[in-house]
Scaffold this motif. Structure first.
Motif, PDB file in Angstrom:
ATOM      1  N   THR A 142       3.039  12.581  -8.720  1.00  0.00           N
ATOM      2  CA  THR A 142       3.759  11.869  -9.772  1.00  0.00           C
ATOM      3  C   THR A 142       2.788  10.925 -10.480  1.00  0.00           C
ATOM      4  O   THR A 142       1.693  10.646  -9.972  1.00  0.00           O
ATOM      5  CB  THR A 142       4.917  11.025  -9.184  1.00  0.00           C
ATOM      6  N   GLU A 143       3.205  10.388 -11.618  1.00  0.00           N
ATOM      7  CA  GLU A 143       2.345   9.454 -12.362  1.00  0.00           C
ATOM      8  C   GLU A 143       2.037   8.211 -11.514  1.00  0.00           C
ATOM      9  O   GLU A 143       0.914   7.736 -11.486  1.00  0.00           O
ATOM     10  CB  GLU A 143       3.015   9.046 -13.680  1.00  0.00           C
ATOM     11  N   ARG A 144       3.026   7.698 -10.797  1.00  0.00           N
ATOM     12  CA  ARG A 144       2.818   6.508  -9.968  1.00  0.00           C
ATOM     13  C   ARG A 144       1.866   6.819  -8.811  1.00  0.00           C
ATOM     14  O   ARG A 144       1.011   6.015  -8.468  1.00  0.00           O
ATOM     15  CB  ARG A 144       4.159   5.987  -9.445  1.00  0.00           C
ATOM     16  N   GLU A 145       1.995   7.999  -8.202  1.00  0.00           N
ATOM     17  CA  GLU A 145       1.073   8.394  -7.129  1.00  0.00           C
ATOM     18  C   GLU A 145      -0.357   8.498  -7.658  1.00  0.00           C
ATOM     19  O   GLU A 145      -1.301   8.071  -6.997  1.00  0.00           O
ATOM     20  CB  GLU A 145       1.513   9.726  -6.501  1.00  0.00           C
ATOM     21  N   ARG A 146      -0.513   9.038  -8.852  1.00  0.00           N
ATOM     22  CA  ARG A 146      -1.854   9.126  -9.460  1.00  0.00           C
ATOM     23  C   ARG A 146      -2.419   7.726  -9.698  1.00  0.00           C
ATOM     24  O   ARG A 146      -3.597   7.478  -9.466  1.00  0.00           O
ATOM     25  CB  ARG A 146      -1.791   9.909 -10.780  1.00  0.00           C
ATOM     26  N   GLU A 147      -1.570   6.819 -10.158  1.00  0.00           N
ATOM     27  CA  GLU A 147      -2.003   5.443 -10.417  1.00  0.00           C
ATOM     28  C   GLU A 147      -2.490   4.785  -9.123  1.00  0.00           C
ATOM     29  O   GLU A 147      -3.540   4.138  -9.094  1.00  0.00           O
ATOM     30  CB  GLU A 147      -0.829   4.665 -11.015  1.00  0.00           C
ATOM     31  N   VAL A 148      -1.739   4.972  -8.037  1.00  0.00           N
ATOM     32  CA  VAL A 148      -2.113   4.397  -6.743  1.00  0.00           C
ATOM     33  C   VAL A 148      -3.404   5.029  -6.229  1.00  0.00           C
ATOM     34  O   VAL A 148      -4.297   4.335  -5.730  1.00  0.00           O
ATOM     35  CB  VAL A 148      -0.958   4.565  -5.723  1.00  0.00           C
ATOM     36  N   LEU A 149      -3.544   6.342  -6.379  1.00  0.00           N
ATOM     37  CA  LEU A 149      -4.757   7.024  -5.911  1.00  0.00           C
ATOM     38  C   LEU A 149      -5.981   6.635  -6.739  1.00  0.00           C
ATOM     39  O   LEU A 149      -7.082   6.528  -6.207  1.00  0.00           O
ATOM     40  CB  LEU A 149      -4.570   8.539  -5.920  1.00  0.00           C
ATOM     41  N   ARG A 150      -5.793   6.419  -8.040  1.00  0.00           N
ATOM     42  CA  ARG A 150      -6.923   5.961  -8.867  1.00  0.00           C
ATOM     43  C   ARG A 150      -7.420   4.608  -8.363  1.00  0.00           C
ATOM     44  O   ARG A 150      -8.619   4.357  -8.287  1.00  0.00           O
ATOM     45  CB  ARG A 150      -6.521   5.868 -10.350  1.00  0.00           C
ATOM     46  N   ALA A 151      -6.462   3.740  -7.994  1.00  0.00           N
ATOM     47  CA  ALA A 151      -6.834   2.428  -7.449  1.00  0.00           C
ATOM     48  C   ALA A 151      -7.493   2.588  -6.079  1.00  0.00           C
ATOM     49  O   ALA A 151      -8.460   1.903  -5.766  1.00  0.00           O
ATOM     50  CB  ALA A 151      -5.597   1.539  -7.350  1.00  0.00           C
ATOM     51  N   LYS A 163      -1.410  -5.580  -5.077  1.00  0.00           N
ATOM     52  CA  LYS A 163      -1.594  -6.752  -5.947  1.00  0.00           C
ATOM     53  C   LYS A 163      -2.087  -6.339  -7.329  1.00  0.00           C
ATOM     54  O   LYS A 163      -1.585  -6.811  -8.351  1.00  0.00           O
ATOM     55  CB  LYS A 163      -2.593  -7.722  -5.291  1.00  0.00           C
ATOM     56  N   ALA A 164      -3.058  -5.424  -7.363  1.00  0.00           N
ATOM     57  CA  ALA A 164      -3.619  -4.977  -8.648  1.00  0.00           C
ATOM     58  C   ALA A 164      -2.583  -4.259  -9.510  1.00  0.00           C
ATOM     59  O   ALA A 164      -2.589  -4.380 -10.737  1.00  0.00           O
ATOM     60  CB  ALA A 164      -4.816  -4.062  -8.392  1.00  0.00           C
ATOM     61  N   LEU A 165      -1.674  -3.513  -8.861  1.00  0.00           N
ATOM     62  CA  LEU A 165      -0.689  -2.719  -9.613  1.00  0.00           C
ATOM     63  C   LEU A 165       0.668  -3.411  -9.716  1.00  0.00           C
ATOM     64  O   LEU A 165       1.616  -2.826 -10.243  1.00  0.00           O
ATOM     65  CB  LEU A 165      -0.516  -1.344  -8.951  1.00  0.00           C
TER      66      LEU A 165
END
Length: 201
Positions: A142-151, A163-165
């Motif tokens: 999902t988009e949120r999973e991609r965001e977390v994995l990028r971090a 904290k960052a997200l």
């Protein structure tokens, strides 16, 4: 005459591409940029027939630029030319509206032929990459999973990612756990590495 825009953040590569294309009697480079954020303004000014875009550039990436060109310069067709032959990049680029996808290690005549094919309304894709993309399947994240994995790819604990997200620790752990399952990874950093290698991020 086929008008071409070249976008690549590596000056040496960009200069080489421009030189190769300008040697062809039916091609002319009307704009060259080294930053993704410059693609749309340059395309609006120069009205190219084909935009030759790298995937990874500072500012807007090539896939996002492809989407922008489709809406703001609809007469321009996009050919992705990248070092990163990742199935996920291929699938995302084609979904964004690219007409072709070629790797930078292709022979110059293959690149020139791809530009002509794309300009003629045809597709020009690296056959090995297309086969790999079919074998790998669609991006399961999902988009949120991609965001977390990028971090996660940048390093840091779940608490630092949260904290960052601006998410709770539990939410980050849930997204990481889901991504680990979808990528068959051993842990969060492994999931981030696998997703990155597949071009899913």
């Amino acid at each position: 005459m086929i008008k071409v825009l070249v976008a690549d953040d590596q000056a040496l590569v960009r200069g080489g591409l421009v030189a190769i294309l300008n040697l062809e009697p039916d091609l002319t480079v009307v704009a060259e940029v080294g930053d993704g954020d410059q693609v749309l303004p340059a395309a609006r000014r120069s009205e190219p027939d084909v935009a030759l875009l790298d995937v990874q550039m500072p500012g807007m990436d090539g896939i996002t630029a492809t989407e922008g060109l489709r809406s703001s310069v609809p007469g321009c067709r996009v050919l992705i030319c990248t070092t990163f032959g990742r199935p996920g990049y291929f699938a995302r680029a084609m979904a964004a509206g690219a007409a072709g996808f070629i790797l930078k290690d292709a022979p110059p005549e293959q690149l020139v032929d791809a530009i002509r094919r794309v300009h003629a309304g045809l597709r020009a894709v690296d056959p090995t990459l297309a086969a790999e993309s079919l074998a790998t399947g669609t991006n399961p994240l999902t988009e949120r999973e991609r965001e977390v994995l990028r971090a996660a790819l940048r390093g840091g604990t779940a608490a630092e990612i949260a904290k960052a997200l601006h998410l709770s620790n539990g939410t980050v752990r849930n997204h990481l756990s889901s991504a680990i399952g979808k990528t068959d990874a051993a842990n969060g950093p492994d999931a981030a590495r696998i997703a990155d290698q597949n071009g899913w991020l």
